[in-house]
Design a protein around this motif. Structure first.
Motif, PDB file in Angstrom:
ATOM      1  N   LYS A   5      30.828  28.766  37.903  1.00  5.69           N
ATOM      2  CA  LYS A   5      29.552  28.844  38.606  1.00  5.69           C
ATOM      3  C   LYS A   5      29.497  27.838  39.744  1.00  5.69           C
ATOM      4  CE  LYS A   5      26.480  30.772  35.089  1.00  5.69           C
ATOM      5  NZ  LYS A   5      25.188  30.638  34.401  1.00  5.69           N
ATOM      6  N   ASP A   6      29.957  26.638  39.491  1.00  3.68           N
ATOM      7  CA  ASP A   6      29.883  25.594  40.502  1.00  3.68           C
ATOM      8  C   ASP A   6      30.639  25.966  41.771  1.00  3.68           C
ATOM      9  OD1 ASP A   6      28.289  23.937  38.996  1.00  3.68           O
ATOM     10  OD2 ASP A   6      29.976  22.830  38.130  1.00  3.68           O
ATOM     11  N   GLN A   7      31.800  26.588  41.649  1.00  6.18           N
ATOM     12  CA  GLN A   7      32.598  26.878  42.836  1.00  6.18           C
ATOM     13  C   GLN A   7      31.981  27.966  43.695  1.00  6.18           C
ATOM     14  OE1 GLN A   7      36.498  28.633  42.229  1.00  6.18           O
ATOM     15  NE2 GLN A   7      35.858  29.572  40.311  1.00  6.18           N
ATOM     16  N   TYR A   8      31.057  28.737  43.136  1.00  3.18           N
ATOM     17  CA  TYR A   8      30.400  29.784  43.908  1.00  3.18           C
ATOM     18  C   TYR A   8      29.003  29.380  44.379  1.00  3.18           C
ATOM     19  CZ  TYR A   8      34.105  32.863  42.209  1.00  3.18           C
ATOM     20  OH  TYR A   8      35.324  33.433  41.938  1.00  3.18           O
ATOM     21  N   LYS A   9      28.564  28.159  44.053  1.00 10.12           N
ATOM     22  CA  LYS A   9      27.243  27.709  44.473  1.00 10.12           C
ATOM     23  C   LYS A   9      27.229  27.416  45.978  1.00 10.12           C
ATOM     24  CE  LYS A   9      24.686  27.369  40.623  1.00 10.12           C
ATOM     25  NZ  LYS A   9      24.406  26.067  40.016  1.00 10.12           N
ATOM     26  N   LYS A  59      21.597  29.676  42.570  1.00  7.07           N
ATOM     27  CA  LYS A  59      22.436  30.626  41.850  1.00  7.07           C
ATOM     28  C   LYS A  59      23.775  30.791  42.577  1.00  7.07           C
ATOM     29  CE  LYS A  59      19.210  31.410  38.899  1.00  7.07           C
ATOM     30  NZ  LYS A  59      19.321  30.834  37.538  1.00  7.07           N
ATOM     31  N   PRO A  60      24.847  31.011  41.850  1.00  4.56           N
ATOM     32  CA  PRO A  60      26.137  31.258  42.506  1.00  4.56           C
ATOM     33  C   PRO A  60      26.096  32.559  43.297  1.00  4.56           C
ATOM     34  CG  PRO A  60      26.300  31.604  40.124  1.00  4.56           C
ATOM     35  CD  PRO A  60      24.947  31.026  40.381  1.00  4.56           C
ATOM     36  N   ALA A 101      26.103  35.586  38.628  1.00  9.35           N
ATOM     37  CA  ALA A 101      26.008  35.293  40.057  1.00  9.35           C
ATOM     38  C   ALA A 101      25.239  36.402  40.772  1.00  9.35           C
ATOM     39  CB  ALA A 101      27.399  35.155  40.669  1.00  9.35           C
TER      40      ALA A 101
END
Length: 268
Positions: A5-9, A59-60, A101
């Protein structure tokens, strides 16, 4: 450790200037996990809006640039052959459904219709994604939302969404901002003096009036930002406008001459 999730935020706030109630209406759609369709001309802020809403909602965001060669496997996933056998690799739509996401399918009409049908089960009460090749049925994460966009100006009988797809979405109509707001956007986005930004907007409106009369598309807000960026960097306004506003959109000598005259008149 960075999570999926973090890498797509979206970690930094994207600059977005609302034109109406679209922010509040999108928030209502997201609260109810309704699919959203964003329609509008090239470079009017559709993708920036989606990015801004992902940031605002924390949200991602997973974005897919659709194209005519994209297959269903490109969206949902495929088996990869490796030295020790095969390994399943989730596609972007599947990743989004698993982690919760916002999945943004940009210019969805560019994708083949037999590819876009895979999104149907995710856009109604089922909120599921069948992975037929893997024999798995994914129940979408509660935070998952599907967003699509396209440019109605380019739609045709061969490149349009089926009604069975359209009627699964809520929708926003986007357009270029009015002159005053567009000038403000250019000034805030680039730091350019608003008086000069207003001149760029005037040129943009001249080109937009030629749509259907020699131009398929007018000058987008995105291109106006490019011109403003060049001018802010010290490029002569005449050169910046020809480079960013005229040369990218047409090779027609008469249209170029018309726009070049408008540039000369505006900055003389």
């Amino acid at each position: 450790m960075t999570t999926d999730k973090d890498q797509y935020k979206v970690h930094a706030e994207p600059y977005y200037q609302a034109q109406g109630k679209e922010v509040q209406l999108y928030e209502a759609a997201y609260r109810n996990r309704l699919p959203v369709m964003v329609k509008g001309p090239t470079g009017c802020g559709k993708s920036r809006f989606v990015e801004y809403m992902a940031w605002k909602l924390n949200k991602p965001l997973i974005t897919v640039a659709c194209n005519e060669d994209m297959t269903a496997s490109d969206l949902v996933g495929r088996y990869l052959l490796e030295a020790n056998g095969t390994r399943w690799l989730d596609g972007p739509l599947t990743v989004a459904a698993r982690i919760g996401a916002i999945c943004y399918l940009d210019e969805i009409v560019e994708a083949r219709q037999d590819t876009t049908v895979v999104i149907h089960p995710l856009t109604d009460h089922r909120r599921t994604l069948p992975l037929d090749k893997k024999g798995e049925l994914i129940n979408a994460h509660p935070d998952f939302q599907l967003v699509i966009s396209y440019n109605p100006g380019y739609q045709s009988l061969m490149k349009d969404l089926k009604q069975s797809t359209k009627q699964r979405f809520t929708a926003f109509d986007f357009d270029y901002p009015d002159a005053a707001l567009e000038a403000t956007i250019l000034a805030k986005e680039t730091g350019l003096d608003e008086a000069i930004a207003s001149k760029l907007v005037k040129i943009g409106q001249t080109a937009r009036n030629l749509k259907g009369h020699g131009l398929d598309e007018g000058i987008s807000t995105r291109l106006l930002v490019y011109a403003a960026t060049l001018i802010k960097d010290g490029v002569d306004p005449l050169d910046a406008c020809r480079m960013a506003l005229v040369r990218p959109i047409t090779d027609d000598a008469d249209i170029r001459e018309t726009l070049d005259h408008a540039i000369d008149a505006t900055f003389s």
